[in-house]
Scaffold this active site. Structure first.
Site, mmCIF file in Angstrom:
data_model
loop_
_atom_site.group_PDB
_atom_site.id
_atom_site.type_symbol
_atom_site.label_atom_id
_atom_site.label_comp_id
_atom_site.label_asym_id
_atom_site.label_seq_id
_atom_site.Cartn_x
_atom_site.Cartn_y
_atom_site.Cartn_z
ATOM 1 N N ARG A 306 4.143 -12.703 -2.980
ATOM 2 C CA ARG A 306 4.735 -13.042 -4.267
ATOM 3 C C ARG A 306 4.807 -14.571 -4.312
ATOM 4 O O ARG A 306 5.130 -15.198 -3.304
ATOM 5 C CB ARG A 306 6.134 -12.451 -4.409
ATOM 6 C CG ARG A 306 6.180 -10.924 -4.329
ATOM 7 C CD ARG A 306 7.614 -10.422 -4.423
ATOM 8 N NE ARG A 306 7.674 -8.957 -4.362
ATOM 9 C CZ ARG A 306 7.809 -8.255 -3.248
ATOM 10 N NH1 ARG A 306 7.901 -8.888 -2.081
ATOM 11 N NH2 ARG A 306 7.853 -6.935 -3.272
ATOM 12 N N LYS A 336 13.141 -11.982 -2.518
ATOM 13 C CA LYS A 336 13.425 -10.723 -3.210
ATOM 14 C C LYS A 336 13.644 -9.546 -2.273
ATOM 15 O O LYS A 336 14.571 -8.759 -2.439
ATOM 16 C CB LYS A 336 12.267 -10.416 -4.167
ATOM 17 C CG LYS A 336 12.507 -9.249 -5.099
ATOM 18 C CD LYS A 336 11.382 -9.172 -6.103
ATOM 19 C CE LYS A 336 11.683 -8.121 -7.154
ATOM 20 N NZ LYS A 336 10.651 -8.094 -8.202
ATOM 21 N N ARG A 401 -2.269 -10.356 -5.645
ATOM 22 C CA ARG A 401 -1.432 -9.430 -4.856
ATOM 23 C C ARG A 401 -1.934 -7.992 -5.029
ATOM 24 O O ARG A 401 -2.053 -7.234 -4.059
ATOM 25 C CB ARG A 401 0.020 -9.577 -5.303
ATOM 26 C CG ARG A 401 1.020 -8.680 -4.599
ATOM 27 C CD ARG A 401 2.439 -9.152 -4.945
ATOM 28 N NE ARG A 401 3.434 -8.169 -4.561
ATOM 29 C CZ ARG A 401 3.909 -8.032 -3.325
ATOM 30 N NH1 ARG A 401 3.440 -8.790 -2.351
ATOM 31 N NH2 ARG A 401 4.831 -7.138 -3.053
ATOM 32 N N HIS A 424 6.573 -3.705 0.138
ATOM 33 C CA HIS A 424 6.694 -2.545 -0.749
ATOM 34 C C HIS A 424 7.259 -1.361 0.025
ATOM 35 O O HIS A 424 7.185 -1.332 1.250
ATOM 36 C CB HIS A 424 5.310 -2.092 -1.248
ATOM 37 C CG HIS A 424 4.777 -2.883 -2.382
ATOM 38 N ND1 HIS A 424 3.439 -2.875 -2.726
ATOM 39 C CD2 HIS A 424 5.381 -3.696 -3.269
ATOM 40 C CE1 HIS A 424 3.250 -3.656 -3.776
ATOM 41 N NE2 HIS A 424 4.405 -4.161 -4.117
ATOM 42 N N TYR A 433 -1.782 0.419 -6.028
ATOM 43 C CA TYR A 433 -3.240 0.459 -5.924
ATOM 44 C C TYR A 433 -3.845 1.575 -6.778
ATOM 45 O O TYR A 433 -4.981 1.478 -7.237
ATOM 46 C CB TYR A 433 -3.712 0.498 -4.468
ATOM 47 C CG TYR A 433 -3.583 1.796 -3.716
ATOM 48 C CD1 TYR A 433 -4.351 2.908 -4.043
ATOM 49 C CD2 TYR A 433 -2.721 1.899 -2.629
ATOM 50 C CE1 TYR A 433 -4.249 4.086 -3.329
ATOM 51 C CE2 TYR A 433 -2.620 3.077 -1.900
ATOM 52 C CZ TYR A 433 -3.389 4.163 -2.256
ATOM 53 O OH TYR A 433 -3.290 5.331 -1.546
#
Length: 498
Positions: A306, A336, A401, A424, A433
């Site tokens: 990110r 984050k 990303r 994730h 994806y």
């Protein structure tokens, strides 16, 4: 009670009340999250974010309950005949008092009552409850307690007058951080809450369920979902006593073309082309800035980071360390999804993009030292998109990303490993994806599978041919052995002749 004892008691009440009344309210919250490190349960998804919020709320509740126990212990130790109890979302004062007007309890002159003074069950409310306990204790000790509007609950009901959205907004930040950590992430999130409310709700309207829902239902899609999320936080922060009865819209993301590797490599060179063709600049700080943004581009492409994860306290020393043999990037804990160590998805791009070049890193370090607030980080994050447009890149920073998520799938990297690398959850990674897995990537995936099958078939045929050759040679050896055994004299004669 003797006059001397009563005087000492009054002195105790007076001192304690003064201490609580003059205590800075921030003292109640300063150390609440001092040693609190919530697990990295958020990946930016709704479920992940809510898990982290829940962990923070549990920490707040634990501290609140501890402070409530301490408050009652102190009241008891100082012989104040009042205790504080929590009932739902409110705090009440419990004390034995003269009978309330209209209370017909036979044979009694006193009774235990729970007084509702309209005090919320939070740390700020607890501070108020302690002050009120000392005040009530003083009246009980002096035998001067009387049932008035305050203790009958009439004033507390009057206090519950509905405020306007604007009036609450003025106190929103103070109330918000009473139950949340003040981190880089939360300081980035909160200004967006303020902005959303100011842009969408008339500040002169009352903060009622109907007024909120009317505005929310007048919009659709992502905007509606954003209003639901922000308004829910606003309602919960002020404990307004209702929940929104609206449903989120199902939104299909707009189509995006995720760049192929050759396009990513081509776009990397656009930064230098821009620098060579631009007009001269006299601002020394901007002459070589393009090199830092090109480095940022390369890091996003190679690691799937990110953008913020490059700017929040970057560990440049580790990145350049000889001990960093695997060329990992350490993401700071204040980002984050918290700390993680990221492995490059395309290791050869580190050399191709010259990502260990100290020059752009020095520019980055200089920029980062100037960051005085979350707003500065947001400016840098927005600058990435601006530079993409400036040099002519046809996709967005976040597409790099997404490209890493797809690439990991095509490379056969286990889903859990790829998800952890991107910060994730497995679910979020799979959605990513699958969402951006376009026709070209499907062709590539099919092609690789077919190619692998063809290779397997070829290898099978080669193995079969080798087995047949081995069998032929075995038969030749057997035939030779047989002929040798049948004519030993001929073999001996041939031997001597040789």
């Amino acid at each position: 009670m003797s006059g001397q004892n009563q005087g000492n008691c009054e002195e105790t009440y007076s001192t304690s009340t003064h201490e609580y009344a003059n205590a800075d309210s921030t003292d109640w919250f300063a150390d609440m999250f001092a040693d609190f490190e919530p697990q990295n349960t958020t990946d930016g998804s709704y479920r992940g974010t809510m898990a982290k919020i829940k962990a923070t709320e549990l920490q707040y509740q634990a501290v609140f309950e501890q402070k409530l126990v301490e408050a009652n212990t102190n009241l008891k130790r100082e012989r104040i005949r009042v205790s504080i109890k929590q009932t739902g979302n409110s705090l009440q004062l419990r004390a034995t008092l003269p009978l309330k007007p209209g209370d017909g309890s036979l044979g009694k002159t006193k009774k235990q009552y729970d007084l509702s003074l309209g005090i919320p069950a939070n740390l700020e409310g607890l501070k108020t409850a302690i002050e009120e306990s000392y005040e009530l204790g003083k009246l009980i000790a002096r035998h001067t307690f009387e049932w008035n509007e305050k203790y009958l609950g009439i004033k507390s009901r009057e206090k519950q007058e509905i405020k306007t959205i604007g009036e609450l907004l003025d106190k929103f930040e103070e109330k918000y951080y009473q139950t949340r950590q003040k981190t880089i992430t939360s300081q980035n999130t909160f200004p967006n809450y303020i902005s959303v409310i100011k842009r969408n709700f008339p500040l002169t309207h009352l903060a009622t369920k109907e007024n909120f829902e009317e505005i929310i239902n007048s919009v659709q899609g992502n905007k509606k979902n954003e209003l639901i999320a922000v308004t829910s936080v606003f309602i919960k922060t002020f404990n307004l006593g209702f929940q929104l009865d609206v449903k989120r819209d199902n939104v299909t993301p707009a189509h995006r073309e995720i760049p192929e590797d050759d396009k990513i490599i081509y776009s990397f060179d656009l930064f230098e082309k821009f620098a060579l063709n631009r007009k001269n600049t006299n601002i020394s700080d901007e002459i070589d800035t393009w090199e830092m943004w090109r480095w940022v581009y390369g890091m996003l492409a190679t690691f799937g980071l990110r953008p913020r994860e490059l700017f929040v306290q970057p560990d440049i020393n580790w990145w350049m360390s000889p001990q960093n043999l695997d060329h990992t990037w350490k993401v700071n804990k204040n980002t984050k999804t918290g700390y993680r160590e990221v492995i490059p998805f395309v290791p050869e791009w580190i050399e191709l993009f010259d990502l260990k070049n100290p020059k752009p890193l020095k520019i980055l370090e200089k920029k980062v030292t100037k960051i005085a607030s979350v707003q500065n980080i947001n400016w840098m994050r927005r600058d990435i998109s601006r530079w993409f447009r400036k040099v002519g890149i046809e996709f967005q920073p976040y597409d790099l990303r997404h490209a890493c998520a797809i690439r990991a799938h095509l490379q056969g990297i286990p889903i859990k490993a790829a998800a952890d690398n991107l910060g994730h959850t497995v679910d979020e990674h799979t959605k990513t994806y699958q969402r951006w897995f376009g026709i070209e990537n499907r062709k590539k995936a099919f092609g690789e599978v077919i190619s692998q099958k063809s290779l397997i078939e070829l290898q099978k045929n080669e193995i079969l041919a080798l087995r047949m050759e081995n069998e032929r040679l075995r038969l030749e050896v057997e035939k030779l052995k047989f002929s040798t055994t049948k004519n030993p004299e001929d073999c001996e004669q041939l031997y001597h002749q040789g």
